[in-house]
Write an enzyme that holds these catalytic residues in place. Structure first.
Site, mmCIF file in Angstrom:
data_model
loop_
_atom_site.group_PDB
_atom_site.id
_atom_site.type_symbol
_atom_site.label_atom_id
_atom_site.label_comp_id
_atom_site.label_asym_id
_atom_site.label_seq_id
_atom_site.Cartn_x
_atom_site.Cartn_y
_atom_site.Cartn_z
ATOM 1 N N GLU A 160 0.913 -1.328 0.034
ATOM 2 C CA GLU A 160 -0.032 0.152 -0.035
ATOM 3 C C GLU A 160 0.898 1.407 0.085
ATOM 4 O OE1 GLU A 160 -3.041 -0.369 3.247
ATOM 5 O OE2 GLU A 160 -3.560 -2.308 2.577
ATOM 6 N N ASN A 202 2.102 -5.046 -3.040
ATOM 7 C CA ASN A 202 0.651 -5.490 -2.960
ATOM 8 C C ASN A 202 0.030 -4.243 -2.567
ATOM 9 O OD1 ASN A 202 -1.470 -7.547 -2.459
ATOM 10 N ND2 ASN A 202 -1.054 -6.811 -0.050
ATOM 11 N N HIS A 238 -10.626 -5.957 -2.188
ATOM 12 C CA HIS A 238 -11.706 -5.681 -1.130
ATOM 13 C C HIS A 238 -12.497 -4.920 -1.915
ATOM 14 C CE1 HIS A 238 -9.166 -6.941 2.118
ATOM 15 N NE2 HIS A 238 -8.171 -6.140 1.813
ATOM 16 N N GLU A 265 -6.190 -10.472 -1.254
ATOM 17 C CA GLU A 265 -6.927 -10.476 0.033
ATOM 18 C C GLU A 265 -8.558 -10.106 -0.335
ATOM 19 O OE1 GLU A 265 -5.430 -6.928 2.277
ATOM 20 O OE2 GLU A 265 -3.594 -7.389 1.887
ATOM 21 N N ASP A 267 -12.420 -10.021 -0.665
ATOM 22 C CA ASP A 267 -13.552 -10.175 -0.032
ATOM 23 C C ASP A 267 -14.625 -9.150 -0.667
ATOM 24 O OD1 ASP A 267 -12.777 -7.585 1.282
ATOM 25 O OD2 ASP A 267 -12.201 -8.352 3.151
HETATM 26 O O1 9MR Z 1 -7.259 -7.740 8.735
HETATM 27 C C1 9MR Z 1 -6.514 -7.065 9.273
HETATM 28 C C2 9MR Z 1 -7.028 -6.562 10.633
HETATM 29 O O2 9MR Z 1 -7.233 -7.761 11.513
HETATM 30 C C3 9MR Z 1 -6.156 -5.437 11.172
HETATM 31 O O3 9MR Z 1 -6.703 -4.979 12.121
HETATM 32 C C4 9MR Z 1 -5.907 -4.359 10.025
HETATM 33 C C5 9MR Z 1 -4.959 -3.310 10.748
HETATM 34 O O4 9MR Z 1 -4.525 -2.333 9.777
HETATM 35 O O5 9MR Z 1 -5.385 -4.860 9.081
HETATM 36 C C6 9MR Z 1 -6.083 -6.064 8.605
HETATM 37 O O6 9MR Z 1 -5.568 -6.392 7.128
HETATM 38 C C7 9MR Z 1 -5.097 -5.335 6.050
HETATM 39 C C8 9MR Z 1 -4.220 -5.915 5.322
HETATM 40 O O7 9MR Z 1 -3.035 -5.943 6.045
HETATM 41 C C9 9MR Z 1 -3.726 -5.065 4.454
HETATM 42 N N1 9MR Z 1 -4.788 -4.627 3.454
HETATM 43 C C10 9MR Z 1 -5.870 -4.114 4.163
HETATM 44 C C11 9MR Z 1 -6.445 -5.226 5.085
HETATM 45 C C12 9MR Z 1 -7.926 -4.757 5.746
HETATM 46 O O8 9MR Z 1 -7.831 -3.597 6.558
#
Ligand code: 9MR
Length: 455
Positions: A160, A202, A238, A265, A267
């Site tokens: 990101e 990513n 997402h 990722e 969903d």
């Molecule tokens: O699913 C993850 C969640 O449990 C955490 O609290 C969050 C913190 O930033 O990150 C989420 O995973 C993220 C991933 O690492 C990067 N892309 C977005 C995902 C969803 O927020």
């Protein structure tokens, strides 16, 4: 007695039935009839993965679905910077190691997520800047990728780093403020630490051809043209209630740059269109030969970070949703990755009298990736025509420069003339074989001339 014989006859007949069914399946044309995501994806040469919270591995509904349906995992949080290096220089791999063992015990590959990201940094890193942060970040990449070396299929090296909106440029962050080359420095350090892992960039909101995905596309094209080691791009996906019409075309344009693509990722917002969108994403991946796999961001709806969106493939009791059926059907009717054609039999075999490349002994070359106040050097060692039982490389660092850590070699000395000696697994090289080691340092490393000696 008679009953036993009758039973035996029934069993034999049932056995014959199974055999016939199996033969029919194997004779059937390309479309497959897998009943689990992992089997159907594997038949198409792909993986199907899920993000895992290791705390849930002891919940039976969760782990039963995970083990039955998925053949790839990624840690939802446990391999991130705040989890793996909570204090500077003190590493913690408990959660990550637990996931890797679970994967190994259940025939799953592991995606590593994520070495560097502006979010979920430990507080000590959040407060850093400049070359101190750059050095800490590169050290983090090196240490974590070294710890998991050989166990990770693909790493999200950088996550990101691009801005949302129309700029197509980088996101502002403490890492970005260390210099625009922080991403390539991270990729080089990751390659040196784990040469076997695929290295991915990513990001999200890249699910179609738009300003952000084009910014990333331009970076990947630039990296490929300058030899920065990048192997894959992850599309988080997402998704809401619609899917961009050029979702597949976007994957394909990246693949055409010579990198793999992965859905990392996935969903999807609940609602009438959820199953259709899941199916369409799966079909898009299977239609792109370099799309190597799909990961959904969680197992059951109630495991999802998206809470009430019910964004996943299984309900909270582990039951399959219609989105599951859509994915499975798409996998079963998709295109397998074309197998590599056999080598052209008319190509003459190499002339056996031609000596192997290189010289007796060994040769070495170095590439240096520097920033203000620090550098990472990658040294390539090539065995000469006799091969090596061991090797060492001497390098003289300019004054003010010093080695702070080394991988895939042992350093003696840290400034001035430094000798790097092979470690146990890379000393023996066949004639012409190449190995790499690397080191990180403070100061500037210009004009390095490596001198290789073999034993
Ligand atoms: O699913 C993850 C969640 O449990 C955490 O609290 C969050 C913190 O930033 O990150 C989420 O995973 C993220 C991933 O690492 C990067 N892309 C977005 C995902 C969803 O927020």
């Amino acid at each position: 007695m008679r009953l036993k014989r009758a039973l035996r006859a029934t069993v034999t007949l049932a056995g014959a039935g199974v055999l016939t069914a199996a033969m029919m399946v194997s004779l059937a044309p390309a479309a497959s009839a897998g009943t689990t995501l992992r089997a159907s994806a594997a038949e198409k040469g792909r993986y199907f993965g899920a993000a895992v919270a290791t705390g849930k591995l002891s919940t039976s509904t969760y782990v039963n679905v995970l083990n039955r349906e998925f053949n790839s995992v990624v840690a939802e949080n446990e391999m991130k910077w705040d989890a793996t290096e909570p204090q500077q220089g003190r590493f913690s791999y408990t959660g990550g190691d637990r996931l890797v063992s679970h994967a190994q015990a259940n025939g799953m590959s592991v995606r590593g997520h994520a070495l560097l990201w502006h979010a979920q940094q430990p507080s000590w890193a959040q407060g850093m800047s400049g070359s101190a942060l750059r050095n800490a970040a590169i050290n983090h990449v090196t240490q974590v990728a070294t710890h998991f070396r050989g166990k990770i299929y693909a790493w999200d090296v950088v996550n990101e780093a691009f801005a949302d909106g129309g700029s197509g440029g980088r996101r502002d962050s403490n890492l970005q403020r260390t210099g625009n080359d922080w991403i390539e420095a991270a990729f080089r350090a990751a390659r040196a630490a784990d040469p076997g892992a695929k290295l991915c960039y990513n990001d999200y909101n890249t699910d179609g051809i738009n300003a952000k995905s084009t910014g990333i596309y331009n970076m990947v094209r630039d990296f490929k043209s300058r030899g920065v080691p990048i192997d894959c791009v992850g599309f988080q996906s997402h998704l809401g209630t619609t899917l961009a019409g050029d979702y597949q075309a976007n994957l394909q344009r990246f693949a055409d740059l010579g990198v793999d693509v992965q859905i990392t990722e996935l969903d999807v917002m609940t609602g009438g269109n959820q199953a259709n969108i899941y199916g369409a994403v799966t079909r898009a991946c299977l239609a792109v030969s370099r799309c190597t796999g799909i990961t959904v961001w969680g197992v059951r709806d109630c495991d999802s970070w998206r809470g009430s969106d019910n964004a996943l493939l299984f309900d909270c009791n582990g039951n399959k949703k219609s989105a599951f059926d859509a994915v499975l059907n798409a996998l079963n009717s998709g295109t397998p990755i074309p197998t590599t054609p056999p080598p052209n039999p008319t190509t003459p075999p190499p002339n056996p009298t031609t000596p192997p490349p290189g010289q007796v002994g060994c040769s070495a070359s170095v590439s240096v990736n520097s920033w203000t106040g620090g550098f990472v050097a990658t040294v390539k060692v090539t065995a000469g025509s006799a091969g090596t039982r061991g090797w060492n490389v001497n390098l003289t660092l300019p004054s003010g420069a010093s080695v702070t850590n080394t991988w895939s070699a042992t350093a003696s000395g840290s400034s001035g003339s430094v000798r790097f000696t092979n470690v146990s697994y890379n000393g023996q090289l066949a004639p012409g074989q190449v190995t790499e080691f690397g080191f990180q340092g403070n100061g500037s490393a210009t004009g390095l001339t490596p001198i290789c000696a073999a034993s």
